[in-house]
Scaffold this active site. Structure first.
Site, PDB file in Angstrom:
ATOM      1  N   HIS A   1      10.564   0.554   7.815  1.00 30.74           N
ATOM      2  CA  HIS A   1      10.291   1.879   7.254  1.00 30.74           C
ATOM      3  C   HIS A   1       9.738   2.779   8.367  1.00 30.74           C
ATOM      4  CE1 HIS A   1       6.009   0.945   7.196  1.00 30.74           C
ATOM      5  NE2 HIS A   1       6.155  -0.013   6.300  1.00 30.74           N
TER       6      HIS A   1
ATOM      7  N   HIS B   1       7.039   1.461  10.876  1.00 32.97           N
ATOM      8  CA  HIS B   1       7.544   0.641  11.990  1.00 32.97           C
ATOM      9  C   HIS B   1       8.309   1.530  12.986  1.00 32.97           C
ATOM     10  CE1 HIS B   1       7.812  -2.041   8.297  1.00 32.97           C
ATOM     11  NE2 HIS B   1       6.853  -2.609   9.000  1.00 32.97           N
TER      12      HIS B   1
ATOM     13  N   CYS C   1      -4.968 -16.116   4.107  1.00 31.18           N
ATOM     14  CA  CYS C   1      -4.241 -15.000   3.486  1.00 31.18           C
ATOM     15  C   CYS C   1      -2.833 -14.954   4.052  1.00 31.18           C
ATOM     16  CB  CYS C   1      -4.963 -13.678   3.743  1.00 31.18           C
ATOM     17  SG  CYS C   1      -3.973 -12.257   3.216  1.00 31.18           S
TER      18      CYS C   1
ATOM     19  N   CYS D   1      -1.803 -11.488   5.600  1.00 35.54           N
ATOM     20  CA  CYS D   1      -2.229 -11.253   6.991  1.00 35.54           C
ATOM     21  C   CYS D   1      -1.755 -12.374   7.910  1.00 35.54           C
ATOM     22  CB  CYS D   1      -3.748 -11.205   7.107  1.00 35.54           C
ATOM     23  SG  CYS D   1      -4.523  -9.854   6.249  1.00 35.54           S
TER      24      CYS D   1
ATOM     25  N   CYS E   1      -8.560 -10.986  -0.243  1.00 34.09           N
ATOM     26  CA  CYS E   1      -8.472 -10.300   1.050  1.00 34.09           C
ATOM     27  C   CYS E   1      -8.409  -8.802   0.746  1.00 34.09           C
ATOM     28  CB  CYS E   1      -7.204 -10.735   1.779  1.00 34.09           C
ATOM     29  SG  CYS E   1      -6.725  -9.621   3.103  1.00 34.09           S
TER      30      CYS E   1
ATOM     31  N   HIS F   1      -4.993  -7.301   1.010  1.00 26.56           N
ATOM     32  CA  HIS F   1      -3.953  -7.778   0.085  1.00 26.56           C
ATOM     33  C   HIS F   1      -4.569  -8.161  -1.260  1.00 26.56           C
ATOM     34  CE1 HIS F   1      -2.259  -8.332   4.159  1.00 26.56           C
ATOM     35  NE2 HIS F   1      -1.193  -7.852   3.587  1.00 26.56           N
TER      36      HIS F   1
ATOM     37  N   LYS G   1      -0.502   5.056   0.597  1.00 23.20           N
ATOM     38  CA  LYS G   1      -0.147   3.945   1.465  1.00 23.20           C
ATOM     39  C   LYS G   1       1.362   3.680   1.361  1.00 23.20           C
ATOM     40  CE  LYS G   1      -1.442  -0.786   2.037  1.00 23.20           C
ATOM     41  NZ  LYS G   1      -1.960  -1.997   1.478  1.00 23.20           N
TER      42      LYS G   1
ATOM     43  N   LYS H   1       6.386  -0.846  -0.864  1.00 24.61           N
ATOM     44  CA  LYS H   1       7.656  -1.052  -1.535  1.00 24.61           C
ATOM     45  C   LYS H   1       7.536  -0.671  -3.015  1.00 24.61           C
ATOM     46  CE  LYS H   1      10.961  -4.872  -1.356  1.00 24.61           C
ATOM     47  NZ  LYS H   1      11.007  -6.308  -1.052  1.00 24.61           N
TER      48      LYS H   1
HETATM   49  N1  MSP Z   1       4.580  -9.716  12.728  1.00 18.53           N
HETATM   50  C1  MSP Z   1       3.343  -9.060  12.974  1.00 18.53           C
HETATM   51  C2  MSP Z   1       3.223  -8.611  14.416  1.00 18.53           C
HETATM   52  C3  MSP Z   1       3.383  -9.719  15.421  1.00 18.53           C
HETATM   53  S1  MSP Z   1       3.329  -9.120  17.047  1.00 18.53           S
HETATM   54  C4  MSP Z   1       3.257 -10.505  17.967  1.00 18.53           C
HETATM   55  C5  MSP Z   1       3.222  -7.838  12.064  1.00 18.53           C
HETATM   56  N2  MSP Z   1       4.356  -7.352  11.577  1.00 18.53           N
HETATM   57  S2  MSP Z   1       4.486  -6.109  10.559  1.00 18.53           S
HETATM   58  O1  MSP Z   1       5.869  -6.102  10.148  1.00 18.53           O
HETATM   59  O2  MSP Z   1       3.510  -6.207   9.532  1.00 18.53           O
HETATM   60  O3  MSP Z   1       4.249  -4.810  11.407  1.00 18.53           O
HETATM   61  C6  MSP Z   1       2.971  -4.237  11.585  1.00 18.53           C
HETATM   62  C7  MSP Z   1       3.116  -3.025  12.482  1.00 18.53           C
HETATM   63  O4  MSP Z   1       4.021  -2.073  11.909  1.00 18.53           O
HETATM   64  C8  MSP Z   1       1.834  -2.236  12.710  1.00 18.53           C
HETATM   65  O5  MSP Z   1       1.021  -2.799  13.692  1.00 18.53           O
HETATM   66  C9  MSP Z   1       2.413  -0.894  13.138  1.00 18.53           C
HETATM   67  O6  MSP Z   1       2.872  -0.985  14.454  1.00 18.53           O
HETATM   68  C10 MSP Z   1       3.613  -0.747  12.206  1.00 18.53           C
HETATM   69  N3  MSP Z   1       3.266  -0.069  10.956  1.00 18.53           N
HETATM   70  C11 MSP Z   1       3.447  -0.554   9.709  1.00 18.53           C
HETATM   71  N4  MSP Z   1       3.050   0.379   8.797  1.00 18.53           N
HETATM   72  C12 MSP Z   1       2.599   1.474   9.427  1.00 18.53           C
HETATM   73  C13 MSP Z   1       2.041   2.707   9.006  1.00 18.53           C
HETATM   74  N5  MSP Z   1       1.886   2.998   7.746  1.00 18.53           N
HETATM   75  N6  MSP Z   1       1.651   3.582   9.962  1.00 18.53           N
HETATM   76  C14 MSP Z   1       1.799   3.310  11.300  1.00 18.53           C
HETATM   77  N7  MSP Z   1       2.296   2.145  11.707  1.00 18.53           N
HETATM   78  C15 MSP Z   1       2.726   1.198  10.814  1.00 18.53           C
HETATM   79  O7  MSP Z   1       2.127  -7.378  11.859  1.00 18.53           O
END
Ligand code: MSP
Length: 516
Positions: free
Chosen positions: A17, A20, A126, A129, A143, A146, A308, A311
């Protein structure tokens, strides 16, 4: 100079989304800037597959074949970045052989250093996380991140990593260097390391898990997903499979990701590296210390219209949907400009529309369009003779500020500076009124328009890292050859006077067409 940059590798339990996309676009912009600087760039992205979250998502989707699920979802992520024009060098999946080999080598190094120990673990986990929670982390037995999921009670024999052996070394790293950015996060990590660091379980019993890399020499245990995932930054450049490549690229120069996962990157990973480096010369610097990622920058989180991203709320927007409406360059501009790098923010499509119309359409697009159209009309379709350095349009200081902003990873500041210049250039047109002046003083108009055309070429260079497609359109409208222009590189490209008088101009076309 080499520049090696990475983003987090995302879980494949869901589709990408714009949260990311934000992280990935920041990294892509910085990678593009460094390519323009003629640095040798490696930009890695990827997916985190050995996670229970992924298994749960597969089950929730009514599927049974994990390999097929992971293959499909990894494909979705890769395709999304490709469709979004993310110019990554490599895309790593943690289920790949090359990654597993690197993880095994690393585990053995940490073990040899004496930092792995089998212990009895009892506590809460969790899955959201993918982390253990202490009583102090929990709110009403849940948590806080979550609240809809129950914590898992675990009582197992696990391998532990003696993270606390590295408390002082981590504090030195955090306090004495600029390893953690921005400053506010540096304090947060420092406090965490100082007061809350604990040894950490880095394996789970294989019988309670159906994903993960086996612990070398102990098939009954699987490696904890974060221990495995954090090593992607090493394995994607050959750790465990290609020493020469690894030595060329490691250490990584810059990591960017959300504030949610900074602890893993600024405490766990460097400690793991310090440990492994004691036993693996490939990980050592000249003084025998560990080669660590040079800098980690945690950006904030943004909400969508105050909520936030989730989904269940149905607001997890695919970046490609917005791009199909506004164009990918406009979306990139908006995300980088609207959200102050390092701070939390809010995304709203209404704001995107406003910025599209004002910043992009009225300020930038209009400037380029008017300048090229007037030059064509008054000077026979070509760049006029004349270079008026008094017009105030040429602004070397602004150019240096933009360079500095990108070099210090501040795409938001770079864009803010560029827009000061664009607004100034528009004002010059209002003040000088070349459309009136042409009747009485064509020579003066030639000078002004030369500078304004040159400014368009210049600003195209400056926005290129953020808006590559737009920059290329501008060059084409100025009658420039894309390859030739790009081959100059940033420093030569930004030498004033690149446009040759007499050179035919291309066709002016709106850069940011009116929205339907
Ligand atoms: N798989 C782990 C990361 C492992 S790195 C060795 C993970 N993945 S995640 O799919 O949950 O992605 C988290 C990351 O997505 C956040 O750190 C950020 O970079 C990005 N974001 C997810 N949602 C976001 C927002 N709402 N706003 C900004 N960035 C966001 O954690």
């Amino acid at each position: 100079m080499k520049f090696y940059i990475n983003t987090p590798i995302y879980y494949v339990n869901d589709r990408p989304h714009i949260g990311h996309a934000y992280t990935t676009i920041v990294a892509d912009t910085l990678a593009r800037f460094h390519r323009l600087k003629k640095d040798d760039v490696f930009f890695s992205v990827g997916v985190d597959e050995n996670s229970q979250k992924n298994v749960q998502a597969m089950e929730a989707a009514g599927e049974k074949d994990l390999v097929a699920y992971l293959d499909r979802m990894a494909g979705v992520w890769k395709q999304t970045w490709q469709d979004s024009g993310i110019a990554f060098t490599d895309f790593i999946r943690t289920t790949e052989e090359r990654h597993q080999r690197g993880v095994e080598r690393f585990w053995n190094a940490v073990k040899k250093s004496g930092d792995i120990e089998l212990r009895e673990y009892e506590g809460w986990y969790c899955v959201g996380c993918e982390a253990f929670k202490t009583e102090t982390d929990m709110v009403e037995d849940k948590c806080p991140l979550h609240p809809n999921k129950n914590l898992e009670r675990l009582k197992e024999k696990n391998y532990f990593f003696k993270l606390t052996n590295y408390r002082q070394a981590l504090l030195d790293l955090i306090e004495k260097t600029d390893f953690v950015q921005p400053e506010s996060r540096r304090h947060e990590i420092r406090n965490y390391v100082k007061d809350h660091l604990a040894d950490i379980s880095i394996s789970r019993e294989a019988k309670s898990l159906n994903v993960g890399i086996s612990v070398p020499g102990d098939e009954s245990q699987r490696i904890y997903v974060w221990f495995d995932a954090l090593l992607n930054y090493l394995t994607v450049v050959g750790y465990g499979t290609d020493e020469e490549m690894f030595q060329k690229w490691w250490p990584a120069d810059f990591w960017v990701g959300g504030k949610d996962i900074l602890k893993f990157h600024c405490a766990l990973l460097p400690a793991m590296m310090m440990s492994a480096a004691k036993s693996d010369p490939l990980l050592q610097n000249k003084d025998g210390g560990a080669l660590l990622v040079k800098q980690c920058f945690a950006h904030g989180f943004f909400t969508i219209d105050g909520q936030k991203i989730s989904k269940s709320l149905g607001n997890a927007i695919d970046p490609r949907d917005l791009a199909s409406k506004y164009g990918m360059d406009a979306l990139r501009y908006f995300l980088l400009r609207e959200i102050t790098f390092g701070e939390d923010g809010d995304f709203s499509e209404k704001r995107l529309q406003e910025r599209y119309e004002s910043d992009l359409g009225n300020t930038f697009g209009n400037l380029v369009n008017r300048v090229i159209a007037m030059s064509k009309k008054y000077f026979d379709g070509a760049v006029p003779q004349g270079m008026n350095q008094e017009s105030g349009i040429r602004n070397e200081e602004l150019c240096a500020a933009v360079n500095h902003a990108y070099a210090s990873h501040r795409c938001d500041s770079a864009l803010a500076a560029i827009w000061v210049g664009l607004i100034r250039a528009n004002k010059t047109i209002e003040e000088a009124q070349p459309f009136k002046l042409i009747k009485t003083d064509p020579l003066a108009v030639a000078k002004i328009l030369y500078d304004l055309l040159e400014a368009c070429r210049w600003y195209a260079w400056m926005v290129y890292p953020v808006m590559p497609g737009t920059a290329e359109k501008i060059w084409a409208q100025l009658g420039l050859d894309r390859e030739k222009e790009l081959s100059k590189g940033w420093d030569e490209g930004l030498q004033w006077g690149g446009l040759i008088p007499g050179q035919p101009l291309g066709e002016p076309e709106p850069l940011f067409p009116r929205l339907p």
